[in-house]
Design an enzyme around this catalytic site. Structure first.
Site, PDB file in Angstrom:
ATOM      1  N   CYS A  43       0.820  -1.212   0.000  1.00 34.51           N
ATOM      2  CA  CYS A  43       0.000   0.000   0.000  1.00 34.51           C
ATOM      3  C   CYS A  43       0.849   1.256   0.000  1.00 34.51           C
ATOM      4  O   CYS A  43       0.669   2.139  -0.850  1.00 34.51           O
ATOM      5  CB  CYS A  43      -0.931  -0.008   1.208  1.00 34.51           C
ATOM      6  SG  CYS A  43      -1.970   1.467   1.329  1.00 34.51           S
ATOM      7  N   GLY A 184     -10.311  -4.403 -16.440  1.00 34.45           N
ATOM      8  CA  GLY A 184     -11.097  -3.203 -16.179  1.00 34.45           C
ATOM      9  C   GLY A 184     -11.602  -3.111 -14.762  1.00 34.45           C
ATOM     10  O   GLY A 184     -12.699  -2.596 -14.518  1.00 34.45           O
ATOM     11  N   ILE A 187      -8.032  -1.040 -10.214  1.00 35.02           N
ATOM     12  CA  ILE A 187      -6.633  -0.663 -10.432  1.00 35.02           C
ATOM     13  C   ILE A 187      -6.417  -0.244 -11.880  1.00 35.02           C
ATOM     14  O   ILE A 187      -5.789   0.782 -12.167  1.00 35.02           O
ATOM     15  CB  ILE A 187      -5.684  -1.821 -10.053  1.00 35.02           C
ATOM     16  CG1 ILE A 187      -5.797  -2.153  -8.562  1.00 35.02           C
ATOM     17  CG2 ILE A 187      -4.235  -1.461 -10.386  1.00 35.02           C
ATOM     18  CD1 ILE A 187      -4.988  -3.364  -8.139  1.00 35.02           C
ATOM     19  N   ARG A 271      -5.215  -9.483  -7.763  1.00 37.39           N
ATOM     20  CA  ARG A 271      -4.122  -9.802  -6.857  1.00 37.39           C
ATOM     21  C   ARG A 271      -4.384 -11.149  -6.206  1.00 37.39           C
ATOM     22  O   ARG A 271      -5.531 -11.594  -6.099  1.00 37.39           O
ATOM     23  CB  ARG A 271      -3.970  -8.712  -5.783  1.00 37.39           C
ATOM     24  CG  ARG A 271      -3.647  -7.344  -6.361  1.00 37.39           C
ATOM     25  CD  ARG A 271      -3.400  -6.308  -5.282  1.00 37.39           C
ATOM     26  NE  ARG A 271      -2.211  -6.618  -4.477  1.00 37.39           N
ATOM     27  CZ  ARG A 271      -0.968  -6.337  -4.848  1.00 37.39           C
ATOM     28  NH1 ARG A 271      -0.718  -5.754  -6.011  1.00 37.39           N
ATOM     29  NH2 ARG A 271       0.042  -6.638  -4.060  1.00 37.39           N
ATOM     30  N   HIS A 442     -23.055  24.128   4.822  1.00 32.20           N
ATOM     31  CA  HIS A 442     -23.319  24.610   3.475  1.00 32.20           C
ATOM     32  C   HIS A 442     -22.289  25.677   3.118  1.00 32.20           C
ATOM     33  O   HIS A 442     -21.959  26.525   3.951  1.00 32.20           O
ATOM     34  CB  HIS A 442     -24.727  25.231   3.411  1.00 32.20           C
ATOM     35  CG  HIS A 442     -25.042  25.874   2.092  1.00 32.20           C
ATOM     36  ND1 HIS A 442     -25.354  25.131   0.975  1.00 32.20           N
ATOM     37  CD2 HIS A 442     -25.083  27.188   1.716  1.00 32.20           C
ATOM     38  CE1 HIS A 442     -25.587  25.962  -0.035  1.00 32.20           C
ATOM     39  NE2 HIS A 442     -25.430  27.216   0.384  1.00 32.20           N
TER      40      HIS A 442
END
Length: 463
Positions: A43, A184, A187, A271, A442
């Site tokens: 990661c 697709g 990743i 993976r 807001h």
């Protein structure tokens, strides 16, 4: 070398392993962690962090090009921009290095002993670590396996030369002119979008009938549209058969083989758990397919051996591994804990971004639940308009009888930052009335969550 003994040995310093070790150290547990590379795992080093850096840099460059072309509404003009990808990569590497050092400092602060080297099981209590100075023996009362996962390779398109893994793509020094992305999933589309923004001619080749098949079609539609606007081509029901260095041979369902030109091929077909290379065969562990089987406390079938993260199955997400690692440290310290997460948020950093938390409408209906749905489009969001990006929506799924929120999905610019609020609502058992009764600032994109809840209750205010 002198033998090391400890109460806890963690194998792997990724987001699961290092969090487990830090938490254990904080709890006063004598802890050793073994890692053969830099701390942070896939990661931090070659996945989540570097890819998001490149995605952001690509967006900045693309925005500058759009302004140079005179297509901006902001009244901002720039000269023709250029991209020095090698400098971008150096910037990315600097971020990774800072975080590496941060993890190392946290381990040191928690009094965790770090052993650099490659670990291999001798038995369920003993691990041999190959270090630069020789083999180090570590004996531990408890062992946590946190070895993560690796990119899957295609036998007909092995990694090497111009066939890239996702890690290879994050180290390129030049933007390829023509990039074929095989797969697709998230990743492939994240990196494909980034390289399209950097000027590459991108073609995504997906074997199934649509990209991002884990998400419903309404959520994926804005992503596919955006890829088309960036000049990318998406080929579904299509397989890549071979690559000769200049052309990819593909075969679409029901059609004859043909070729398309490509300078680089990026393979992102998924993976797999890292179960080889560290002597797992020396242990008698129950498996769940390719993954290590665990219980609600991440215990394996062997006493004193735990497993966390990607090696234990889907979803393969860093934050799941970290949460498991923290829990395991508490369990070893004697705390009564078990894995009881109601939801694990999933984010896809495409353009626009996707967030999914809890159950989708179809998943809830498959469980026989009568549901209410509230959806609010960013086209009615003042904040989205001021950012010149009103694509997408927020959707809330709740039980029809008691309004309990079962899931939240969103697609839009920057919606990843709303994932915590969505997950908190599901985790805390919030109802539509709780979200509707919470004052949202807001102008922010978070107001879409509020409005979606109001719509599910039947009285939306702004759309």
């Amino acid at each position: 070398m002198k033998e090391i003994t400890c109460k806890l040995l963690v194998i792997g310093a990724g987001p699961g392993g290092y969090v487990c070790a830090i938490r254990a150290g904080q709890l006063g547990i004598d802890t050793v962690i073994v890692e053969q590379a830099r701390p942070g795992g896939t990661c931090l080093n070659i996945g989540c962090i570097p890819s998001k850096a490149i995605i952001h840099a690509a967006e900045v460059f693309h925005g500058a090009r759009q302004m140079a072309a005179g297509s901006t509404m902001f009244g901002v003009r720039v000269e023709t921009p250029s991209l020095a990808l090698s400098e971008t990569m150096e910037w990315k590497d600097g971020i990774v290095s800072r975080l590496n050092n941060g993890v190392a400092a946290l381990l040191q602060k928690a009094k965790v002993k770090v052993v650099e080297g490659s670990a291999r099981f001798k038995d369920g209590k003993t691990v041999l670590v190959e270090t630069v100075t020789g083999v180090q023996t570590v004996r531990a009362e408890n062992i946590v396996i946190a070895t993560g996962s690796v990119s899957m390779e295609l036998t007909n398109l092995p990694f090497g030369n111009n066939v890239l893994s996702s890690a290879d793509a994050l180290s390129l020094r030049d933007v390829p002119k023509r990039l074929a992305v095989i797969g697709g999933g998230y990743i492939g589309l994240e990196l494909g979008t980034a390289f399209a923004k950097m000027g590459a001619e991108v073609t995504v080749i997906e074997a199934t009938e649509r990209v991002l098949p884990q998400y419903d079609a309404d959520i994926v539609k804005p992503v596919v549209k955006r890829l088309g606007q960036l000049g990318a081509t998406i080929l579904t029901d299509t397989r890549a058969e071979s690559f000769d260095g200049a052309q990819v041979t593909i075969e679409a369902k029901g059609q004859a083989q043909r070729t398309l030109a490509a300078d680089k091929v990026l393979v992102t077909v998924g993976r797999k758990p890292r179960t080889e290379g560290f002597g797992l065969e020396e242990l008698d562990l129950d498996m769940a397919g390719a993954f290590i089987r665990i219980d609600e406390q991440c215990r394996t079938s062997m006493r004193g051996v735990f497993a966390i993260g990607d090696i234990t199955g889907e979803p393969m997400l860093a934050h799941r591994a970290s949460a498991q690692g923290e829990m395991v440290a508490d369990v070893i310290a004697g705390t009564k804990r078990a894995w009881d997460a109601r939801c694990i948020p999933a984010v896809c950093y495409t353009d626009p971004e996707i967030v999914c938390v809890g159950l989708s409408p179809s998943e809830a209906q498959a469980q026989g639940v009568d549901i209410s749905i509230g959806q609010f489009s960013f086209t009615a969001s003042g904040r989205a308009m001021t950012m010149d990006d009103d694509r997408g929506f927020v959707r809330v799924v709740s039980r029809a009888d008691n309004h309990l929120i079962l899931g939240v999905q969103a697609v839009g610019a920057g919606v990843s930052e709303l994932s915590g609020a969505f997950a908190l609502a599901v985790e805390m058992g919030a109802r539509l009335e709780d979200i509707a009764g919470t004052i949202h600032a807001h102008p922010t994109r978070s107001e879409a969550f509020h409005e979606a809840a109001l719509k599910a209750l039947g009285h939306g205010l702004h759309g």
